[in-house]
Motif scaffolding. Structure first.
Motif, PDB file in Angstrom:
ATOM      1  N   LYS A  92      30.005  31.359  36.263  1.00 26.94           N
ATOM      2  CA  LYS A  92      30.616  32.579  36.807  1.00 26.94           C
ATOM      3  C   LYS A  92      31.211  33.433  35.688  1.00 26.94           C
ATOM      4  O   LYS A  92      31.177  34.661  35.744  1.00 26.94           O
ATOM      5  CB  LYS A  92      31.693  32.232  37.833  1.00 26.94           C
ATOM      6  CG  LYS A  92      31.078  31.818  39.168  1.00 26.94           C
ATOM      7  CD  LYS A  92      32.101  31.518  40.219  1.00 26.94           C
ATOM      8  CE  LYS A  92      31.386  31.093  41.498  1.00 26.94           C
ATOM      9  NZ  LYS A  92      32.195  30.302  42.367  1.00 26.94           N
ATOM     10  N   ALA A  93      31.767  32.763  34.689  1.00 25.13           N
ATOM     11  CA  ALA A  93      32.322  33.484  33.541  1.00 25.13           C
ATOM     12  C   ALA A  93      31.201  34.220  32.811  1.00 25.13           C
ATOM     13  O   ALA A  93      31.349  35.391  32.425  1.00 25.13           O
ATOM     14  CB  ALA A  93      33.039  32.515  32.598  1.00 25.13           C
ATOM     15  N   GLU A  94      30.070  33.543  32.645  1.00 24.05           N
ATOM     16  CA  GLU A  94      28.926  34.172  31.960  1.00 24.05           C
ATOM     17  C   GLU A  94      28.408  35.372  32.758  1.00 24.05           C
ATOM     18  O   GLU A  94      28.070  36.412  32.203  1.00 24.05           O
ATOM     19  CB  GLU A  94      27.794  33.138  31.768  1.00 24.05           C
ATOM     20  CG  GLU A  94      28.118  32.031  30.781  1.00 24.05           C
ATOM     21  CD  GLU A  94      28.603  32.556  29.435  1.00 24.05           C
ATOM     22  OE1 GLU A  94      27.972  33.488  28.896  1.00 24.05           O
ATOM     23  OE2 GLU A  94      29.633  32.055  28.946  1.00 24.05           O
ATOM     24  N   ALA A  95      28.349  35.217  34.098  1.00 23.32           N
ATOM     25  CA  ALA A  95      27.867  36.301  34.967  1.00 23.32           C
ATOM     26  C   ALA A  95      28.804  37.511  34.883  1.00 23.32           C
ATOM     27  O   ALA A  95      28.363  38.665  34.864  1.00 23.32           O
ATOM     28  CB  ALA A  95      27.776  35.816  36.414  1.00 23.32           C
ATOM     29  N   ALA A  96      30.119  37.237  34.809  1.00 19.53           N
ATOM     30  CA  ALA A  96      31.106  38.323  34.712  1.00 19.53           C
ATOM     31  C   ALA A  96      30.929  39.088  33.405  1.00 19.53           C
ATOM     32  O   ALA A  96      30.981  40.322  33.376  1.00 19.53           O
ATOM     33  CB  ALA A  96      32.525  37.763  34.810  1.00 19.53           C
ATOM     34  N   LYS A  97      30.684  38.340  32.312  1.00 22.16           N
ATOM     35  CA  LYS A  97      30.468  38.992  31.003  1.00 22.16           C
ATOM     36  C   LYS A  97      29.218  39.867  31.065  1.00 22.16           C
ATOM     37  O   LYS A  97      29.210  41.002  30.592  1.00 22.16           O
ATOM     38  CB  LYS A  97      30.295  37.928  29.909  1.00 22.16           C
ATOM     39  CG  LYS A  97      31.603  37.312  29.455  1.00 22.16           C
ATOM     40  CD  LYS A  97      31.356  36.210  28.422  1.00 22.16           C
ATOM     41  CE  LYS A  97      32.606  35.367  28.233  1.00 22.16           C
ATOM     42  NZ  LYS A  97      32.342  34.118  27.527  1.00 22.16           N
ATOM     43  N   ALA A  98      28.169  39.326  31.662  1.00 22.95           N
ATOM     44  CA  ALA A  98      26.898  40.065  31.760  1.00 22.95           C
ATOM     45  C   ALA A  98      27.061  41.333  32.603  1.00 22.95           C
ATOM     46  O   ALA A  98      26.387  42.339  32.375  1.00 22.95           O
ATOM     47  CB  ALA A  98      25.815  39.169  32.353  1.00 22.95           C
ATOM     48  N   ALA A  99      27.983  41.290  33.591  1.00 22.47           N
ATOM     49  CA  ALA A  99      28.195  42.444  34.483  1.00 22.47           C
ATOM     50  C   ALA A  99      29.060  43.521  33.830  1.00 22.47           C
ATOM     51  O   ALA A  99      29.245  44.591  34.389  1.00 22.47           O
ATOM     52  CB  ALA A  99      28.845  41.978  35.785  1.00 22.47           C
TER      53      ALA A  99
ATOM     54  N   PRO B 138      33.746  34.770  45.268  1.00 20.21           N
ATOM     55  CA  PRO B 138      32.846  33.880  44.522  1.00 20.21           C
ATOM     56  C   PRO B 138      31.876  34.683  43.645  1.00 20.21           C
ATOM     57  O   PRO B 138      31.427  34.215  42.613  1.00 20.21           O
ATOM     58  CB  PRO B 138      32.080  33.127  45.621  1.00 20.21           C
ATOM     59  CG  PRO B 138      32.796  33.421  46.898  1.00 20.21           C
ATOM     60  CD  PRO B 138      33.539  34.696  46.714  1.00 20.21           C
ATOM     61  N   ASP B 139      31.578  35.923  44.073  1.00 11.73           N
ATOM     62  CA  ASP B 139      30.631  36.763  43.328  1.00 11.73           C
ATOM     63  C   ASP B 139      31.392  37.706  42.397  1.00 11.73           C
ATOM     64  O   ASP B 139      31.506  38.911  42.643  1.00 11.73           O
ATOM     65  CB  ASP B 139      29.762  37.567  44.316  1.00 11.73           C
ATOM     66  CG  ASP B 139      28.537  38.176  43.638  1.00 11.73           C
ATOM     67  OD1 ASP B 139      28.509  38.200  42.386  1.00 11.73           O
ATOM     68  OD2 ASP B 139      27.629  38.628  44.354  1.00 11.73           O
ATOM     69  N   VAL B 140      31.916  37.134  41.300  1.00  7.87           N
ATOM     70  CA  VAL B 140      32.738  37.943  40.396  1.00  7.87           C
ATOM     71  C   VAL B 140      31.914  39.033  39.709  1.00  7.87           C
ATOM     72  O   VAL B 140      32.421  40.123  39.433  1.00  7.87           O
ATOM     73  CB  VAL B 140      33.465  37.068  39.333  1.00  7.87           C
ATOM     74  CG1 VAL B 140      34.593  36.282  39.952  1.00  7.87           C
ATOM     75  CG2 VAL B 140      32.505  36.161  38.604  1.00  7.87           C
ATOM     76  N   ALA B 141      30.633  38.756  39.477  1.00  8.11           N
ATOM     77  CA  ALA B 141      29.782  39.752  38.808  1.00  8.11           C
ATOM     78  C   ALA B 141      29.665  41.022  39.647  1.00  8.11           C
ATOM     79  O   ALA B 141      29.794  42.143  39.145  1.00  8.11           O
ATOM     80  CB  ALA B 141      28.396  39.163  38.542  1.00  8.11           C
ATOM     81  N   LYS B 142      29.452  40.840  40.960  1.00  9.41           N
ATOM     82  CA  LYS B 142      29.340  42.000  41.860  1.00  9.41           C
ATOM     83  C   LYS B 142      30.653  42.784  41.891  1.00  9.41           C
ATOM     84  O   LYS B 142      30.668  44.016  41.888  1.00  9.41           O
ATOM     85  CB  LYS B 142      28.976  41.523  43.273  1.00  9.41           C
ATOM     86  CG  LYS B 142      28.719  42.692  44.240  1.00  9.41           C
ATOM     87  CD  LYS B 142      28.436  42.192  45.645  1.00  9.41           C
ATOM     88  CE  LYS B 142      28.300  43.360  46.613  1.00  9.41           C
ATOM     89  NZ  LYS B 142      28.557  42.967  47.992  1.00  9.41           N
ATOM     90  N   ALA B 143      31.775  42.048  41.916  1.00  8.92           N
ATOM     91  CA  ALA B 143      33.092  42.698  41.946  1.00  8.92           C
ATOM     92  C   ALA B 143      33.299  43.545  40.689  1.00  8.92           C
ATOM     93  O   ALA B 143      33.802  44.666  40.764  1.00  8.92           O
ATOM     94  CB  ALA B 143      34.195  41.647  42.063  1.00  8.92           C
ATOM     95  N   VAL B 144      32.877  43.017  39.542  1.00 13.44           N
ATOM     96  CA  VAL B 144      33.013  43.757  38.275  1.00 13.44           C
ATOM     97  C   VAL B 144      32.172  45.033  38.325  1.00 13.44           C
ATOM     98  O   VAL B 144      32.644  46.124  37.977  1.00 13.44           O
ATOM     99  CB  VAL B 144      32.583  42.888  37.075  1.00 13.44           C
ATOM    100  CG1 VAL B 144      32.479  43.727  35.797  1.00 13.44           C
ATOM    101  CG2 VAL B 144      33.551  41.736  36.864  1.00 13.44           C
ATOM    102  N   GLN B 145      30.942  44.909  38.802  1.00 17.99           N
ATOM    103  CA  GLN B 145      30.048  46.083  38.889  1.00 17.99           C
ATOM    104  C   GLN B 145      30.637  47.162  39.793  1.00 17.99           C
ATOM    105  O   GLN B 145      30.587  48.352  39.476  1.00 17.99           O
ATOM    106  CB  GLN B 145      28.661  45.652  39.404  1.00 17.99           C
ATOM    107  CG  GLN B 145      27.847  44.898  38.368  1.00 17.99           C
ATOM    108  CD  GLN B 145      26.651  44.179  38.972  1.00 17.99           C
ATOM    109  OE1 GLN B 145      26.542  44.015  40.177  1.00 17.99           O
ATOM    110  NE2 GLN B 145      25.757  43.721  38.121  1.00 17.99           N
ATOM    111  N   GLU B 146      31.210  46.741  40.927  1.00 19.28           N
ATOM    112  CA  GLU B 146      31.791  47.712  41.869  1.00 19.28           C
ATOM    113  C   GLU B 146      32.993  48.430  41.262  1.00 19.28           C
ATOM    114  O   GLU B 146      33.142  49.636  41.400  1.00 19.28           O
ATOM    115  CB  GLU B 146      32.189  47.011  43.174  1.00 19.28           C
ATOM    116  CG  GLU B 146      30.995  46.656  44.037  1.00 19.28           C
ATOM    117  CD  GLU B 146      31.391  46.034  45.372  1.00 19.28           C
ATOM    118  OE1 GLU B 146      30.529  45.983  46.252  1.00 19.28           O
ATOM    119  OE2 GLU B 146      32.550  45.601  45.530  1.00 19.28           O
TER     120      GLU B 146
END
Length: 230
Positions: free
Chosen positions: A82-89, A147-155
């Motif tokens: 999830k940390a990696e996904a957040a960085k990518a987002a 749970p979907d931190v990447a989507k939250a970052v994008q929004e």
């Protein structure tokens, strides 16, 4: 309160007794913004609810069609994939206990929004006393505990804003910059006001939207006509 000549000249262009239609009102806000920087346009919406009662809270989050014009710095509490996904987002800061300690020991607040995965809330909870008063504590209602931190970052990066009542039952929210022009500001205004109307608590009695004023950072307030919304 002393107001400068520029402000007074701007204020003369606005009729205090009129509630302006959104497009006309926001055009006036742009016209009367005379600062040398790109001023933020804010809405101040007074609601006919009592924020002291839990069943009359009005709070939520919405992605504005044109964003806010502000670069938002996002801090994410997450681990492993999830940390990696957040960085990518596009998250600006990602970490766990290391970030908690940095905030606690260094009084570090170089961020605007905090997002956390649910499994990290035990750790983030330790920051409640410092993040809470600043309005930075992540919450499921605002979509910042997910749970979907990447989507939250994008929004958030796309222009997601949180709206909530203050103690005087007023919502203060940015809807963009003067440089957006009246058309884009009106679309953002309609999106935010639509969300506030939808969030009306069942326990609210009487007139829901008492008043709505739009103003640029250094400019005078313009009263908006909300009759069509309710």
């Amino acid at each position: 309160m002393f107001r400068g000549k520029k402000y007074q000249d701007s204020a003369k262009q606005i009729d205090k007794n009129i509630q302006y239609e959104p497009a006309e009102g926001l055009a006036l806000v742009c016209k009367t913004a005379t600062a040398k920087f790109d001023e933020t346009v804010e809405l101040h919406v007074k609601l006919g609810v009592d924020s002291r009662h839990a069943d009359q809270q009005v709070r939520g989050a919405i992605v504005l069609p044109h964003g806010t014009g502000k670069t938002v710095r996002v801090l994410v509490f997450a681990k492993a994939d999830k940390a990696e996904a957040a960085k990518a987002a596009g998250a600006d800061y990602v970490g766990e206990m290391d970030l908690v300690e940095k905030i606690q020991k260094e009084n570090w607040f170089d961020f605007d929004v905090v997002v956390a995965s649910p499994d990290m809330m035990g750790v983030v909870g330790r920051l409640g006393k410092v993040l809470g008063p600043k309005g930075l504590m992540p919450s499921p209602k605002a979509g910042t505990v997910t749970p979907d931190v990447a989507k939250a970052v994008q929004e958030v990066k796309a222009g997601k804003i949180e709206y909530r009542l203050d103690k005087t039952n007023i919502i203060h929210c940015p809807i963009g910059k003067v440089s957006f022009g009246p058309e884009k500001l009106t679309e953002n205004y309609n999106t935010l006001m639509g969300a506030i109307v939808k969030a009306k608590p069942a326990a609210a009695k009487g007139q829901y939207i008492r008043s709505c004023v739009a103003a640029a950072t250094m400019g005078p307030g313009v009263r908006m006509n909300t009759a069509k919304l309710v």
